[in-house]
Design an enzyme around this catalytic site. Structure first.
Site, PDB file in Angstrom:
ATOM      1  N   GLY A  15      12.738   0.369   4.554  1.00 15.82           N
ATOM      2  CA  GLY A  15      12.506   0.860   3.220  1.00 15.82           C
ATOM      3  C   GLY A  15      11.636  -0.501   2.700  1.00 15.82           C
ATOM      4  CD  GLN A  16       6.375  -1.934   1.482  1.00 22.16           C
ATOM      5  OE1 GLN A  16       6.135  -1.218   2.486  1.00 22.16           O
ATOM      6  NE2 GLN A  16       5.504  -2.923   1.130  1.00 22.16           N
ATOM      7  N   GLY A  17      10.391  -2.445  -1.154  1.00 19.50           N
ATOM      8  CA  GLY A  17      10.562  -2.840  -2.406  1.00 19.50           C
ATOM      9  C   GLY A  17       9.636  -3.872  -2.922  1.00 19.50           C
ATOM     10  N   GLY A  18       9.778  -4.260  -4.069  1.00 21.19           N
ATOM     11  CA  GLY A  18       8.951  -5.256  -4.752  1.00 21.19           C
ATOM     12  C   GLY A  18       9.189  -6.684  -4.217  1.00 21.19           C
ATOM     13  CG  PHE A  19      12.279  -9.040  -4.771  1.00 16.30           C
ATOM     14  CD1 PHE A  19      12.427  -7.856  -5.714  1.00 16.30           C
ATOM     15  CD2 PHE A  19      11.843 -10.138  -5.298  1.00 16.30           C
ATOM     16  CE1 PHE A  19      12.426  -8.055  -7.120  1.00 16.30           C
ATOM     17  CE2 PHE A  19      12.203 -10.490  -6.714  1.00 16.30           C
ATOM     18  CZ  PHE A  19      12.294  -9.351  -7.413  1.00 16.30           C
ATOM     19  N   GLY A  20      10.170  -7.258  -1.002  1.00 20.21           N
ATOM     20  CA  GLY A  20       9.986  -7.419   0.608  1.00 20.21           C
ATOM     21  C   GLY A  20      10.288  -6.050   1.475  1.00 20.21           C
ATOM     22  CE  LYS A  28      14.615  -8.026  -0.127  1.00 18.49           C
ATOM     23  NZ  LYS A  28      15.762  -8.103  -1.586  1.00 18.49           N
ATOM     24  CG  ASP A  53      16.186  -2.833  -8.765  1.00 14.08           C
ATOM     25  OD1 ASP A  53      16.054  -2.048  -9.557  1.00 14.08           O
ATOM     26  OD2 ASP A  53      15.822  -2.993  -7.618  1.00 14.08           O
TER      27      ASP A  53
END
Length: 678
Positions: A353-358, A390, A487
């Site tokens: 997965g991927q998010g705003g922080f990494g 992560k 979040d």
């Protein structure tokens, strides 16, 4: 022309001045230690805590067995000259040590003052190896290491438990002296805690090394004894590199453990003369002084800029590592190369997965589980562990802030419905967190992934919501500090092999402390989060509270029961609704059951569905003080409290909700009794 020649002569003298300045200690003496001193040292498996250098983990760490550590001053010293024969620098050092053990501990293994080519700790250097060598490198002349050991555990080659020794490239001392007859107990019984002042003198002309010791109390100055305890002759030029680091090394064993502390440290190193070569002067004058001067000045400027940037980067990394390792209960540190190998060089196929922080990657970690220190590698057994890694997308200062925020929040959290942190890595600016792997992925994947033909059973959905509520209650009420997740959404809820929920991704989480709970802390534009999960008051106040977490939980409840995303508009009878508005409309018209996910094909409990949908609406109340708190939520989910009473018409968000957030103290705000009735 005369002026130009004078300038170039001065310029040629600069390297000599630099050489002299390079050997002048800027920070010594250290009469005590605190976090401001992190930039003065290199830390490996060590930290600063309780006013001392903790060469191995201190008492706040959970694991003290089989540890090794090293602390060195931030820069090397020039100890001999390759230009001038038989010139070796003299040095004097004084430090105060304390080796502590409690009633249950047998002392082991030891502490050493070390002169080494670098500040790295050899692998598997715990136990008898004192953080100096290991069973592979011990005795290797390439170690380029000289140490004075303060040993507290007898090996076959030692005279007894308490002794000091001069070690050269090995832990087997060239010369050692027993302390038993001198009234010195390096690791005394806890009711006889003693600090020891140590003086080490080395004469570069006579090559004499002398070690003096005396008991001291705290920071009280004591006289250096007249006679040394240990003395020997050694030419450092034969054994250490021309430029070497000074510092301390130590280790613990299993079950023998101790705390290895250094309370004070002073160091003076002789500045060696620099051999001058007049040939270059003639060449420079011959080819033109002005051009050389200009070129030299440019080089000097570029060199200073590069040196300053490099020093800042090294100091920042030392500060990061020192701060991390001083955190109580911090989990293990992984090597970057091991995580890189586990994730197949962070290959796209391993991405979870991927998010705003990494980006989060799946990894397979292959490790060898060895026996006691000094055991043969033939006795090790291999183990394989699946992990989630992560990798922070920003490896700069801002990325470090994100890394710290997540690590400092989650490293002490312990709850069965939170994803467990296994460790971390910070090498060469690369920031990584290692979590336990969740084989069933995220809740979002099970709700919307078209490649997953089977929908979540009703019992699974109820169990997931109960687990998330339990985790949220722990963060808000049971942990020793109030934590807001900030979040909460389906992609951050992970599922283990039995479909138990594990709340993860604490990249936006914060401890509520002195009103420092605003989204503005993150220096991001707008309010972070995902539309549909963010409480309405957050867009006005910029603050996150436990009540805004409850709003996010309400969105998750409606999402899990309906199988619809809170961020997607729903088209119904020529109108478009948000998820919460759609469910509220169905509730007003007395047909709330139509909100249940059609993929369940009526295979669900009618009363449970009704209770959960009403709970989702209650948590989604536009006014934060009207939302239920986590104790009530948990009781409603378990059936010990009835479904909340929800008005048929959705209330309107009003300004006083924002005012109360600003004017109410943390203590009062968190104890507001949530209403579940009209």
């Amino acid at each position: 022309m005369i002026i130009c020649i004078f300038v170039i002569l001065q310029f040629l003298a600069i390297p000599a001045a630099w050489a002299q300045a390079a050997n002048e200690p800027k920070d010594f003496p250290f009469t005590q230690f605190d976090v401001s001193d992190y930039s003065s040292f290199h830390f490996r498996g060590s930290s600063i805590a309780h006013g001392a250098l903790q060469v191995t983990p201190d008492s706040e760490n959970l694991e003290l067995t089989n540890k090794s550590g090293r602390i060195t001053y931030k820069r090397p010293y020039r100890l001999w000259s390759s230009d001038i024969d038989d010139v070796v620098a003299s040095f004097n050092t004084h430090f105060v040590i304390n080796i502590f053990r409690n009633n249950e501990w047998e002392a082991g293994e030891g502490l050493a003052f070390v002169i080494a080519p670098d500040y790295e700790v050899p692998e598997n250097s715990y136990g008898q190896w004192l953080g100096l060598t290991n069973d592979t490198t011990d005795g290797d002349t390439e170690n380029k290491m000289v140490a004075i050991e303060f040993d507290t555990k007898k090996q076959d080659f030692d005279p007894d438990n308490d002794h000091i020794g001069l070690n050269i490239n090995t832990i087997k001392s060239k010369k050692n002296v027993s302390l038993n007859g001198l009234g010195i107990d390096l690791a005394p019984h806890p009711d006889k805690v003693t600090n020891y002042s140590v003086w080490i003198q080395y004469d570069g002309k006579t090559k004499a090394m002398e070690v003096f010791m005396a008991a001291t109390s705290g920071s009280t100055n004591v006289e250096k004894p007249v006679e040394p305890i240990l003395n020997d002759t050694i030419n450092l030029k034969d054994y250490v590199k021309e430029e070497s680091y000074f510092g301390f090394s130590a280790s613990t064993g299993n079950p023998d453990i101790q705390l290895n502390c250094v309370w004070q440290w002073n160091l003076e190193v002789e500045v060696l003369p620099v051999k001058k070569d007049r040939t270059w002067l003639k060449i420079v004058i011959g080819v033109g002084v002005p051009g050389i001067v200009l070129l030299g000045l440019i080089c000097v400027m570029l060199g200073l800029i590069y040196k300053k940037k490099r020093k800042r980067a090294i100091d920042e990394e030392s500060l990061v590592l020192g701060t991390l390792k001083s955190l109580p209960g911090i989990p293990r540190e992984f090597r970057y190369k091991d995580l890189k190998k586990a994730t197949n060089n962070f290959h796209e196929s391993m991405k979870l997965g991927q998010g705003g922080f990494g980006v989060v990657y799946r990894g397979v970690l292959h490790e060898k589980d060895g026996g006691q220190h000094g055991a043969s590698t033939a006795s090790t057994t291999a183990s394989t562990t699946e992990i989630a890694v992560k990798r922070f997308s920003r490896d700069n200062v801002k990325g470090q802030d994100d890394f710290f925020a997540e690590l400092t929040i989650i490293h002490r959290l312990r709850h069965k419905h939170l994803v467990r942190l296994l460790g971390w890595s910070h090498e060469k600016g690369k920031l990584l967190l290692v979590y336990e792997f969740m084989p069933n992925g995220s809740l979002e994947k099970h709700l919307y992934d078209s490649s997953n033909p089977n929908t979540l059973h009703w019992s699974h959905r109820c169990k997931i919501l109960t687990g998330v509520a339990s985790a949220l209650h722990y963060l808000h009420n049971e942990y020793d500090q109030k934590v807001v997740h900030r979040d909460l959404k389906a992609s951050n809820i992970l599922l283990d092999s039995h479909y138990n929920a594990r709340l993860g991704d604490f990249g936006l989480a914060r401890v509520l402390d002195n009103e420092r709970n605003s989204y503005a802390e993150l220096e991001l534009g707008g309010v972070p989060g995902t539309m549909g999960y963010v409480a309405p008051e957050c867009f006005h106040t910029g603050k996150a509270t436990p009540e805004s977490d409850v709003y996010g939980f309400g969105a998750v409840v409606l999402e899990v029961i309906s199988g619809r995303s809170p961020g997607v508009r729903i088209h119904h009878e020529q109108q478009h609704y948000s998820l919460v508005d759609w469910v509220w409309m169905l509730h007003r018209e007395g047909r709330i059951q139509e909100a249940v996910d059609k993929r369940l094909q009526n295979d669900y409990n009618f009363d449970e569905a009704n209770r959960l949908l009403l709970l989702g609406l209650a948590c989604s109340h536009p006014i934060d003080s009207e939302r239920p708190q986590t104790p009530a939520i948990y009781q409603i989910l378990s059936g010990t409290l009835p479904a909340p009473h929800v008005r048929p018409f959705k209330p309107v968000f009003t300004w006083p909700s924002m005012v109360s957030t600003f004017s109410t103290s943390d203590t009062t705000l968190f104890n507001i009794t949530s209403s579940t009735s009209s």
